[in-house]
Design a protein around this motif. Structure first.
Motif, PDB file in Angstrom:
ATOM      1  N   ASN A  40      -3.134   0.604   6.174  1.00  0.00           N
ATOM      2  CA  ASN A  40      -3.775   1.904   6.027  1.00  0.00           C
ATOM      3  C   ASN A  40      -2.995   2.699   4.983  1.00  0.00           C
ATOM      4  O   ASN A  40      -1.802   2.967   5.163  1.00  0.00           O
ATOM      5  N   THR A  41      -3.659   3.044   3.897  1.00  0.00           N
ATOM      6  CA  THR A  41      -3.009   3.690   2.769  1.00  0.00           C
ATOM      7  C   THR A  41      -3.496   5.129   2.625  1.00  0.00           C
ATOM      8  O   THR A  41      -4.700   5.388   2.656  1.00  0.00           O
ATOM      9  N   SER A  42      -2.555   6.059   2.475  1.00  0.00           N
ATOM     10  CA  SER A  42      -2.910   7.457   2.253  1.00  0.00           C
ATOM     11  C   SER A  42      -2.543   7.849   0.826  1.00  0.00           C
ATOM     12  O   SER A  42      -1.466   7.499   0.332  1.00  0.00           O
ATOM     13  N   PHE A  43      -3.458   8.556   0.152  1.00  0.00           N
ATOM     14  CA  PHE A  43      -3.267   9.007  -1.224  1.00  0.00           C
ATOM     15  C   PHE A  43      -3.291  10.530  -1.272  1.00  0.00           C
ATOM     16  O   PHE A  43      -4.110  11.162  -0.618  1.00  0.00           O
ATOM     17  N   ASP A  44      -2.412  11.071  -2.075  1.00  0.00           N
ATOM     18  CA  ASP A  44      -2.466  12.501  -2.397  1.00  0.00           C
ATOM     19  C   ASP A  44      -2.190  12.614  -3.894  1.00  0.00           C
ATOM     20  O   ASP A  44      -1.033  12.623  -4.322  1.00  0.00           O
ATOM     21  N   ALA A  61      -7.435   4.896   3.011  1.00  0.00           N
ATOM     22  CA  ALA A  61      -8.206   3.667   2.848  1.00  0.00           C
ATOM     23  C   ALA A  61      -7.543   2.558   3.654  1.00  0.00           C
ATOM     24  O   ALA A  61      -6.327   2.535   3.822  1.00  0.00           O
ATOM     25  N   GLY A  62      -8.354   1.635   4.144  1.00  0.00           N
ATOM     26  CA  GLY A  62      -7.836   0.519   4.920  1.00  0.00           C
ATOM     27  C   GLY A  62      -8.217  -0.812   4.306  1.00  0.00           C
ATOM     28  O   GLY A  62      -9.257  -0.939   3.656  1.00  0.00           O
ATOM     29  N   SER A  63      -7.362  -1.812   4.486  1.00  0.00           N
ATOM     30  CA  SER A  63      -7.653  -3.157   4.000  1.00  0.00           C
ATOM     31  C   SER A  63      -6.903  -4.160   4.860  1.00  0.00           C
ATOM     32  O   SER A  63      -5.891  -3.833   5.480  1.00  0.00           O
ATOM     33  N   GLY A  64      -7.406  -5.403   4.900  1.00  0.00           N
ATOM     34  CA  GLY A  64      -6.782  -6.439   5.715  1.00  0.00           C
ATOM     35  C   GLY A  64      -6.420  -7.661   4.908  1.00  0.00           C
ATOM     36  O   GLY A  64      -7.066  -7.980   3.906  1.00  0.00           O
ATOM     37  N   LEU A  65      -5.355  -8.334   5.340  1.00  0.00           N
ATOM     38  CA  LEU A  65      -4.866  -9.518   4.643  1.00  0.00           C
ATOM     39  C   LEU A  65      -4.385 -10.554   5.657  1.00  0.00           C
ATOM     40  O   LEU A  65      -3.847 -10.201   6.708  1.00  0.00           O
ATOM     41  N   PRO A  66      -4.537 -11.850   5.348  1.00  0.00           N
ATOM     42  CA  PRO A  66      -3.866 -12.865   6.166  1.00  0.00           C
ATOM     43  C   PRO A  66      -2.369 -12.823   5.881  1.00  0.00           C
ATOM     44  O   PRO A  66      -1.946 -12.441   4.781  1.00  0.00           O
ATOM     45  N   THR A  67      -1.582 -13.193   6.859  1.00  0.00           N
ATOM     46  CA  THR A  67      -0.132 -13.169   6.682  1.00  0.00           C
ATOM     47  C   THR A  67       0.507 -14.369   7.372  1.00  0.00           C
ATOM     48  O   THR A  67      -0.040 -14.901   8.341  1.00  0.00           O
ATOM     49  N   ALA A  68       1.662 -14.774   6.864  1.00  0.00           N
ATOM     50  CA  ALA A  68       2.450 -15.853   7.475  1.00  0.00           C
ATOM     51  C   ALA A  68       3.886 -15.368   7.611  1.00  0.00           C
ATOM     52  O   ALA A  68       4.383 -14.606   6.771  1.00  0.00           O
ATOM     53  N   LYS A  98      -4.962  -4.685  -5.704  1.00  0.00           N
ATOM     54  CA  LYS A  98      -6.414  -4.526  -5.696  1.00  0.00           C
ATOM     55  C   LYS A  98      -6.806  -3.073  -5.451  1.00  0.00           C
ATOM     56  O   LYS A  98      -6.004  -2.257  -4.975  1.00  0.00           O
ATOM     57  N   LYS A  99      -8.063  -2.766  -5.762  1.00  0.00           N
ATOM     58  CA  LYS A  99      -8.581  -1.418  -5.580  1.00  0.00           C
ATOM     59  C   LYS A  99      -8.709  -1.102  -4.097  1.00  0.00           C
ATOM     60  O   LYS A  99      -9.254  -1.876  -3.326  1.00  0.00           O
ATOM     61  N   VAL A 100      -8.184   0.066  -3.702  1.00  0.00           N
ATOM     62  CA  VAL A 100      -8.331   0.514  -2.320  1.00  0.00           C
ATOM     63  C   VAL A 100      -9.088   1.839  -2.235  1.00  0.00           C
ATOM     64  O   VAL A 100      -9.519   2.233  -1.153  1.00  0.00           O
ATOM     65  N   ALA A 101      -9.249   2.547  -3.361  1.00  0.00           N
ATOM     66  CA  ALA A 101     -10.015   3.795  -3.379  1.00  0.00           C
ATOM     67  C   ALA A 101     -10.426   4.090  -4.813  1.00  0.00           C
ATOM     68  O   ALA A 101      -9.843   3.547  -5.770  1.00  0.00           O
ATOM     69  N   GLU A 102     -11.441   4.976  -4.960  1.00  0.00           N
ATOM     70  CA  GLU A 102     -11.951   5.293  -6.288  1.00  0.00           C
ATOM     71  C   GLU A 102     -12.642   6.655  -6.264  1.00  0.00           C
ATOM     72  O   GLU A 102     -13.257   7.034  -5.263  1.00  0.00           O
ATOM     73  N   ASP A 103     -12.510   7.408  -7.363  1.00  0.00           N
ATOM     74  CA  ASP A 103     -13.300   8.617  -7.549  1.00  0.00           C
ATOM     75  C   ASP A 103     -13.914   8.585  -8.945  1.00  0.00           C
ATOM     76  O   ASP A 103     -13.927   7.530  -9.591  1.00  0.00           O
ATOM     77  N   THR A 104     -14.421   9.706  -9.426  1.00  0.00           N
ATOM     78  CA  THR A 104     -15.129   9.697 -10.709  1.00  0.00           C
ATOM     79  C   THR A 104     -14.229   9.380 -11.893  1.00  0.00           C
ATOM     80  O   THR A 104     -14.689   8.839 -12.904  1.00  0.00           O
ATOM     81  N   GLY A 105     -12.944   9.704 -11.784  1.00  0.00           N
ATOM     82  CA  GLY A 105     -12.061   9.515 -12.936  1.00  0.00           C
ATOM     83  C   GLY A 105     -11.028   8.421 -12.804  1.00  0.00           C
ATOM     84  O   GLY A 105     -10.487   7.955 -13.813  1.00  0.00           O
ATOM     85  N   GLU A 145       3.416  -2.389  -4.895  1.00  0.00           N
ATOM     86  CA  GLU A 145       3.027  -1.975  -6.238  1.00  0.00           C
ATOM     87  C   GLU A 145       1.823  -1.047  -6.108  1.00  0.00           C
ATOM     88  O   GLU A 145       0.845  -1.368  -5.433  1.00  0.00           O
ATOM     89  N   TYR A 146       1.926   0.129  -6.733  1.00  0.00           N
ATOM     90  CA  TYR A 146       0.883   1.138  -6.667  1.00  0.00           C
ATOM     91  C   TYR A 146       0.283   1.317  -8.058  1.00  0.00           C
ATOM     92  O   TYR A 146       0.967   1.155  -9.073  1.00  0.00           O
ATOM     93  N   GLY A 147      -0.979   1.696  -8.107  1.00  0.00           N
ATOM     94  CA  GLY A 147      -1.619   1.883  -9.400  1.00  0.00           C
ATOM     95  C   GLY A 147      -2.581   3.053  -9.412  1.00  0.00           C
ATOM     96  O   GLY A 147      -3.263   3.330  -8.425  1.00  0.00           O
ATOM     97  N   LEU A 148      -2.626   3.766 -10.566  1.00  0.00           N
ATOM     98  CA  LEU A 148      -3.582   4.848 -10.785  1.00  0.00           C
ATOM     99  C   LEU A 148      -4.214   4.601 -12.162  1.00  0.00           C
ATOM    100  O   LEU A 148      -3.657   4.955 -13.203  1.00  0.00           O
TER     101      LEU A 148
END
Length: 232
Positions: A40-44, A61-68, A98-105, A145-148
């Protein structure tokens, strides 16, 4: 042999077998688990905090992944039913941003770098000679790793940061009836978020957040795993 002696031998045999079963949890062990990790990722994000008309996005935003996971440790049974131990862990997930959220810009991206390393203190209780319930806490070193990504000029802004997180785990572990040195484990672990902040000059030249921008991101992880443990 009289009845009293026979009963004594039976009781003694049962007690000896119970002590032997409990002793299986004593000593060193190693194992592996597979499972599902939910992030669960929070953006400000604020292009200019002083200007309410500038671009901003506050969302989750939320996302799921397999893990070992691979682990090893040592433990000891005390007073016949209490357990304490220390465990080291290495866990892996799919390595991608990967993309976890998006807005117009902008497109907001997140990825976890491998591997993560953790140390867990475990405390448990034997509900039977063959089964233990446990809980514990520890620390975990994780790199995200975070991206904007700026859509208009197609300018990426990636930030990689390693940080130390607290985490907790609860679970149940039971021995196999077939192989006496093997046990099976079901567990749930939780890692609370730890916010990271990127400001102004950490953004690429010509990026819209370069002059006054501020980005704060935090990630919470929930993980469910099943595993197998070999006791030496």
């Amino acid at each position: 042999m009289n009845t009293g002696k026979i009963m004594g031998l039976i009781v003694g045999s049962l007690l000896a077998s119970e002590e032997a079963a409990q002793a299986k949890f004593d000593g060193f062990y190693a194992g592996a688990s597979v499972g599902y990790l939910n992030q669960n990722t929070s953006f400000d994000a604020k292009q200019n905090p002083a200007n309410p008309k500038a671009d901003m996005n506050s969302s989750t935003a939320g996302s799921g992944l397999p893990t070992a996971e691979f682990f090893g440790g040592w433990g000891k049974v005390f007073d016949g039913c209490f357990y304490g131990g220390l465990e080291g862990k290495i866990d892996l997930t799919k390595r991608s941003t990967k993309k976890v959220a998006e807005d117009t810009g902008f497109i907001f991206m997140l990825g976890r770098k491998n591997p993560s390393i953790a140390i867990l203190s475990r405390f448990g209780y034997l509900i039977s000679p063959h089964t233990i319930i446990y809980g514990g806490g520890g620390v975990k070193i994780t790199r995200f790793e975070y991206g904007l990504f700026e859509k208009a000029d197609k300018i990426p802004a990636l930030f990689s940061k390693q940080s130390l997180h607290l985490f907790t785990e609860v679970g149940v572990e039971a021995f196999s009836n077939v192989v006496q040195t093997l046990s099976f484990r079901f567990s749930y672990s939780f890692m609370p978020k730890k916010d990271i902040t990127q400001k102004t000059t950490t953004f690429p030249i010509n990026h819209m957040y370069r002059e006054n921008g501020k980005l704060k991101i935090g990630v919470t992880e929930h993980t469910i795993k099943v595993g197998i443990v070999y006791h030496f």
